[in-house]
Design a protein around this motif. Structure first.
Motif, PDB file in Angstrom:
ATOM      1  N   ASP A  12      -6.179   2.708   7.706  1.00 25.57           N
ATOM      2  CA  ASP A  12      -7.614   2.395   7.753  1.00 25.57           C
ATOM      3  C   ASP A  12      -7.900   0.914   8.004  1.00 25.57           C
ATOM      4  O   ASP A  12      -9.012   0.558   8.382  1.00 25.57           O
ATOM      5  N   GLY A  54      -0.578   5.695   4.821  1.00 26.00           N
ATOM      6  CA  GLY A  54       0.203   4.973   5.821  1.00 26.00           C
ATOM      7  C   GLY A  54       1.470   4.370   5.235  1.00 26.00           C
ATOM      8  O   GLY A  54       2.551   4.439   5.844  1.00 26.00           O
ATOM      9  N   SER A  94      -0.402  -1.626   4.775  1.00 23.21           N
ATOM     10  CA  SER A  94      -1.195  -0.396   4.825  1.00 23.21           C
ATOM     11  C   SER A  94      -2.169  -0.404   3.645  1.00 23.21           C
ATOM     12  O   SER A  94      -2.135   0.471   2.771  1.00 23.21           O
ATOM     13  N   CYS A  99      -7.795  12.851  -0.079  1.00 21.38           N
ATOM     14  CA  CYS A  99      -8.712  13.829   0.500  1.00 21.38           C
ATOM     15  C   CYS A  99      -9.027  14.951  -0.491  1.00 21.38           C
ATOM     16  O   CYS A  99     -10.014  15.671  -0.327  1.00 21.38           O
ATOM     17  N   LEU A 128      -9.138   7.735   9.059  1.00 17.75           N
ATOM     18  CA  LEU A 128      -8.782   9.137   8.807  1.00 17.75           C
ATOM     19  C   LEU A 128      -7.302   9.231   8.431  1.00 17.75           C
ATOM     20  O   LEU A 128      -6.488   8.396   8.849  1.00 17.75           O
ATOM     21  N   ALA A 129      -6.997  10.284   7.679  1.00 17.32           N
ATOM     22  CA  ALA A 129      -5.639  10.429   7.150  1.00 17.32           C
ATOM     23  C   ALA A 129      -4.595  10.704   8.230  1.00 17.32           C
ATOM     24  O   ALA A 129      -3.479  10.174   8.167  1.00 17.32           O
ATOM     25  N   GLU A 174       2.281  -1.090  -4.647  1.00 10.06           N
ATOM     26  CA  GLU A 174       0.998  -0.416  -4.763  1.00 10.06           C
ATOM     27  C   GLU A 174       0.245  -1.014  -5.951  1.00 10.06           C
ATOM     28  O   GLU A 174       0.768  -1.071  -7.059  1.00 10.06           O
ATOM     29  N   ARG A 175      -0.961  -1.440  -5.664  1.00  7.39           N
ATOM     30  CA  ARG A 175      -1.793  -2.072  -6.691  1.00  7.39           C
ATOM     31  C   ARG A 175      -2.162  -1.073  -7.803  1.00  7.39           C
ATOM     32  O   ARG A 175      -2.201  -1.411  -8.979  1.00  7.39           O
ATOM     33  N   VAL A 208      -0.163  -7.356  -4.099  1.00  6.05           N
ATOM     34  CA  VAL A 208       0.347  -8.398  -3.192  1.00  6.05           C
ATOM     35  C   VAL A 208      -0.799  -9.370  -2.926  1.00  6.05           C
ATOM     36  O   VAL A 208      -1.846  -8.992  -2.403  1.00  6.05           O
ATOM     37  N   GLY A 255       0.847  -1.188   0.000  1.00  2.89           N
ATOM     38  CA  GLY A 255       0.000   0.000   0.000  1.00  2.89           C
ATOM     39  C   GLY A 255       0.879   1.233   0.000  1.00  2.89           C
ATOM     40  O   GLY A 255       1.691   1.421   0.920  1.00  2.89           O
TER      41      GLY A 255
HETATM   42  P1  FAD Z   1      -4.944   4.310   1.592  1.00  2.00           P
HETATM   43  O1  FAD Z   1      -4.454   5.703   1.626  1.00  2.00           O
HETATM   44  O2  FAD Z   1      -6.281   4.038   1.026  1.00  2.00           O
HETATM   45  O3  FAD Z   1      -3.869   3.441   0.828  1.00  2.00           O
HETATM   46  C1  FAD Z   1      -4.014   2.072   0.671  1.00  2.00           C
HETATM   47  C2  FAD Z   1      -3.410   1.670  -0.648  1.00  2.00           C
HETATM   48  O4  FAD Z   1      -3.101   0.290  -0.592  1.00  2.00           O
HETATM   49  C3  FAD Z   1      -4.378   1.824  -1.820  1.00  2.00           C
HETATM   50  O5  FAD Z   1      -3.849   2.714  -2.778  1.00  2.00           O
HETATM   51  C4  FAD Z   1      -4.536   0.408  -2.377  1.00  2.00           C
HETATM   52  O6  FAD Z   1      -4.561   0.390  -3.779  1.00  2.00           O
HETATM   53  C5  FAD Z   1      -3.289  -0.270  -1.858  1.00  2.00           C
HETATM   54  N1  FAD Z   1      -3.447  -1.719  -1.678  1.00  2.00           N
HETATM   55  C6  FAD Z   1      -4.421  -2.361  -0.981  1.00  2.00           C
HETATM   56  N2  FAD Z   1      -4.211  -3.690  -0.999  1.00  2.00           N
HETATM   57  C7  FAD Z   1      -3.101  -3.894  -1.723  1.00  2.00           C
HETATM   58  C8  FAD Z   1      -2.397  -5.068  -2.108  1.00  2.00           C
HETATM   59  N3  FAD Z   1      -2.794  -6.264  -1.727  1.00  2.00           N
HETATM   60  N4  FAD Z   1      -1.299  -4.917  -2.871  1.00  2.00           N
HETATM   61  C9  FAD Z   1      -0.877  -3.700  -3.255  1.00  2.00           C
HETATM   62  N5  FAD Z   1      -1.497  -2.568  -2.921  1.00  2.00           N
HETATM   63  C10 FAD Z   1      -2.597  -2.661  -2.158  1.00  2.00           C
HETATM   64  N6  FAD Z   1      -9.311  11.553   5.743  1.00  2.00           N
HETATM   65  C11 FAD Z   1      -9.201  12.678   6.484  1.00  2.00           C
HETATM   66  O7  FAD Z   1      -8.654  12.609   7.593  1.00  2.00           O
HETATM   67  N7  FAD Z   1      -9.660  13.868   6.004  1.00  2.00           N
HETATM   68  C12 FAD Z   1     -10.244  13.998   4.788  1.00  2.00           C
HETATM   69  O8  FAD Z   1     -10.638  15.090   4.378  1.00  2.00           O
HETATM   70  C13 FAD Z   1     -10.392  12.828   4.006  1.00  2.00           C
HETATM   71  N8  FAD Z   1     -10.990  12.899   2.784  1.00  2.00           N
HETATM   72  C14 FAD Z   1     -11.073  11.766   2.023  1.00  2.00           C
HETATM   73  C15 FAD Z   1     -11.675  11.858   0.778  1.00  2.00           C
HETATM   74  C16 FAD Z   1     -11.780  10.735  -0.015  1.00  2.00           C
HETATM   75  C17 FAD Z   1     -12.444  10.829  -1.342  1.00  2.00           C
HETATM   76  C18 FAD Z   1     -11.238   9.490   0.438  1.00  2.00           C
HETATM   77  C19 FAD Z   1     -11.323   8.267  -0.424  1.00  2.00           C
HETATM   78  C20 FAD Z   1     -10.644   9.392   1.682  1.00  2.00           C
HETATM   79  C21 FAD Z   1     -10.562  10.529   2.493  1.00  2.00           C
HETATM   80  N9  FAD Z   1      -9.987  10.475   3.762  1.00  2.00           N
HETATM   81  C22 FAD Z   1      -9.893  11.606   4.524  1.00  2.00           C
HETATM   82  C23 FAD Z   1      -9.504   9.201   4.338  1.00  2.00           C
HETATM   83  C24 FAD Z   1      -8.016   9.036   4.163  1.00  2.00           C
HETATM   84  O9  FAD Z   1      -7.697   9.222   2.822  1.00  2.00           O
HETATM   85  C25 FAD Z   1      -7.627   7.653   4.649  1.00  2.00           C
HETATM   86  O10 FAD Z   1      -7.917   7.567   6.014  1.00  2.00           O
HETATM   87  C26 FAD Z   1      -6.147   7.351   4.438  1.00  2.00           C
HETATM   88  O11 FAD Z   1      -5.782   7.498   3.097  1.00  2.00           O
HETATM   89  C27 FAD Z   1      -5.840   5.927   4.900  1.00  2.00           C
HETATM   90  O12 FAD Z   1      -4.533   5.592   4.604  1.00  2.00           O
HETATM   91  P2  FAD Z   1      -4.118   4.076   4.327  1.00  2.00           P
HETATM   92  O13 FAD Z   1      -2.673   4.082   4.044  1.00  2.00           O
HETATM   93  O14 FAD Z   1      -4.634   3.223   5.409  1.00  2.00           O
HETATM   94  O15 FAD Z   1      -4.951   3.666   3.046  1.00  2.00           O
END
Ligand code: FAD
Length: 571
Positions: free
Chosen positions: A288, A15, A115, A46, A305-306, A36-37, A84, A11
């Motif tokens: 998340d 994160g 992540s 966001c 949340l981000a 990253e997929r 992955v 990911g």
């Molecule tokens: P992500 O940022 O979603 O990243 C995960 C990544 O992992 C993805 O790109 C996915 O393709 C990749 N992945 C998953 N499984 C695999 C695999 N098996 N192999 C390879 N890659 C993989 N939060 C806020 O706090 N404020 C905001 O204003 C806000 N606005 C948002 C608006 C939108 C439209 C969206 C969609 C989200 C928003 N968020 C906001 C939420 C915030 O973006 C997430 O909480 C944050 O991005 C989570 O981070 P993460 O690393 O857990 O997941």
């Protein structure tokens, strides 16, 4: 410093990218591979709705780091379009599918960081996977929606779900002159705040031409012609739309972890300890996809949340590199812009406090966001939830045109510091007329809550005000001119300034429930009545909160920008 060799990260956005960058800063020697997929890493999820709405005009601005920049600056081996598929924990390898080349290979690790984020939920209804039915998570999703909006100038859209993504998408589409129907299963949008705090949003949405369909779900979607969809609603009605955006929530992507036998919690997220380690010490998880501890409730929960995702990435990297860093809990501090309003929250809301059976009290204040006499002051509503015995702050919510972020952020910090509502009285915040008030809304909420705890001001709530008042006397202490615009049925009008002269009109055997517009004159009236021997309670938040609780549309409950500051009740 631990001897870090090979770290694989699954990911590459919030994160994952944070983990990679921090780890490199701490360990120059580690080999770091980021999978990253999708096609992009480290993009601003966001910001996606704001590019669709053309507020962020250049798409490139959403790309915080490209794979090339990431590998140049941080010497991270970034592999996009790499899915992955499996984790072999025994042999410490992952199976990766190179989506571009169509081949599968194994990659060994010393440490693995997950992540994978959370995926948007598609409700199990007919037509949910139809063309022109979208969810919004990635740049690819955004591009597909924007292409239709740019090239076809659609007339109508249905947005399903009134959480922050649904609200931001609604605004973005309205900005692009699309007529939007917003469908929400609950009786309120923005379920993270309490219903009365969401009420101004309903008015704001209507004021911008949005058709708000509350207590409604979609039962099916049918393609009707090449570019049109029929959206069937639980009410039996149908709406035609050029596009449908599903924003009904997200679910943690835990399949990879589950298949690998890692512990998944009752809320459906990966279980981690404070070091962000799963039940396998070589596997970390952040963002998340993980369950966090709720700051107030202490229970495991999901708060996607981000900010938490980024901080957890940093903490995982610290621990991988041999430091001792802990993630403690998530407060759920969040904000959303809905046209001219901002709504923000931190800590637990009243719905959750009730569900957890926690002891709590609440007060409402409606001060101006900066000195009322300085041009541009707008009224905000602030709800403070606290423990009535020890004064501990349990949560806060605010809504208004301006200054909402500052107040909720200050209270969020106060909560982290373990402060009480009494201590909010003492926080010293910057003040000059264009920025705040000598008694900031945060101080003001602290004064009101502290008065309640000290027993200086007994309060009642809008829910307690019954019609007829059942053996109580309901007194509206506003001016007759204000009362003309609406009052609580059964209330007797005795303006505050006449109160002392009219005490003889009041029965001594009844409890007085007193209210004004926002609570300040009611408090003064209550002090007069209490010191004159009457039993009295003041309606916290006044008629304005009453209107929001009871869904009364009118001047008092109008969107903040339509409300003139009440000269008698400046903070
Ligand atoms: P992500 O940022 O979603 O990243 C995960 C990544 O992992 C993805 O790109 C996915 O393709 C990749 N992945 C998953 N499984 C695999 C695999 N098996 N192999 C390879 N890659 C993989 N939060 C806020 O706090 N404020 C905001 O204003 C806000 N606005 C948002 C608006 C939108 C439209 C969206 C969609 C989200 C928003 N968020 C906001 C939420 C915030 O973006 C997430 O909480 C944050 O991005 C989570 O981070 P993460 O690393 O857990 O997941």
């Amino acid at each position: 410093m631990a001897d870090v060799k090979r770290v694989l990260i699954v990911g590459g956005v919030a994160g994952g990218a944070s983990t990679a960058a921090r780890l490199r800063r701490l360990c120059e020697d580690a080999e770091i591979i980021l999978f990253e997929r999708g096609e992009h890493i480290s993009f601003a999820n966001c910001g996606l709705p704001y590019h669709i709405g053309n507020t962020i005009k250049e798409r490139d601005r959403l790309l915080v780091q490209t794979p090339r920049q990431m590998s140049q600056r941080f010497r991270v081996d970034v592999r996009v379009r790499s899915d992955v598929l499996r984790i072999d924990r025994q042999n410490k390898t992952v199976a990766v599918r190179d989506l571009a080349a169509g081949r599968e290979y194994a990659e060994p690790y010393d440490v693995l960081v997950l992540s994978p984020g959370a995926e948007p939920i598609r409700p199990p209804i007919p037509g949910a996977a139809a063309k022109r039915v979208f969810t919004l998570r990635s740049l690819t999703d955004m591009d597909a929606i924007k292409k239709i909006v740019d090239e076809e100038t659609p007339a109508r859209a249905v947005v399903v779900g009134g959480g922050y993504i649904g609200l931001e998408m609604t605004e973005a589409l309205v900005e692009r002159s699309v007529q939007v129907s917003l469908v929400e299963l609950l009786p309120q949008v923005m379920g993270t705040v309490d219903p009365e705090m969401a009420f101004p949003l309903h008015q704001e949405l209507s004021a911008h031409g949005v058709e708000l369909l509350l207590d409604t779900s979609i039962t099916g979607i049918q393609e009707s012609g090449a570019r049109m969809l029929d959206v069937h609603l639980s009410s039996g009605q149908t709406r035609q739309a050029d596009i449908v955006v599903l924003a009904v929530g997200v679910r943690p992507e835990v399949q990879l972890a589950r298949d690998a036998g890692l512990k998944i919690g009752d809320r459906g997220g990966i279980v981690v300890n404070g070091h962000m380690q799963t039940d396998d010490p070589s596997v970390y998880a952040v963002g998340d996809a993980v369950e966090v501890v709720d700051f107030v409730g202490g229970n495991p929960t999901l708060i996607p949340l981000a900010g938490p995702a980024n901080r957890q990435g940093r903490i995982a990297a610290d621990n991988i590199s041999g430091r001792d860093s802990a993630y403690h809990s998530t407060q759920g501090t969040a904000i959303c812009k809905v046209f001219n309003l901002a709504v923000a929250t931190t800590g637990l809301n009243e719905k959750n406090l009730k569900r957890l059976g926690r002891r709590y009290e609440k007060v409402y204040v409606h001060p101006a966001h900066h000195a009322g006499y300085y041009p541009g002051a707008s009224q905000m509503s602030l709800k403070l939830l606290f423990d009535p015995q020890d004064g501990k702050i349990l949560g806060a919510q605010a809504i208004g045109e301006s200054g909402v972020d500052k107040r909720i952020d200050v209270i969020a910090v106060a909560m982290r510091a373990g402060m009480t509502v009494q201590q909010l009285q003492d926080v010293e915040l910057c003040y000059a007329p264009p920025f705040g008030s000598a008694k900031d809304p945060v101080n003001y909420a602290g004064f009101v809550a502290s008065n309640v705890i000290a027993g200086d001001a007994a309060i009642c709530h809008s829910e307690d005000v019954t019609t007829p008042p059942n053996g109580r006397m309901l007194i509206d202490v506003r001016t007759p001119a204000e009362v003309k615009d609406g009052t609580i049925p059964g209330a007797v009008n005795i303006p505050l300034d006449e109160m002392r002269d009219r005490l003889c009109e009041l029965p001594r055997d009844k409890e007085m429930l007193v209210f004004c517009q926002v609570g300040l004159r009611g408090y003064i009236a209550c002090r007069i009545l209490t010191q004159s021997g009457f039993k009295c309670r003041n309606l916290t938040g006044g008629y304005k909160t009453y209107c929001a609780v009871h869904g009364v549309r009118g001047k008092a409950a109008a969107p903040a920008h339509e409300i003139k500051s009440d000269a008698g009740e400046k903070a």
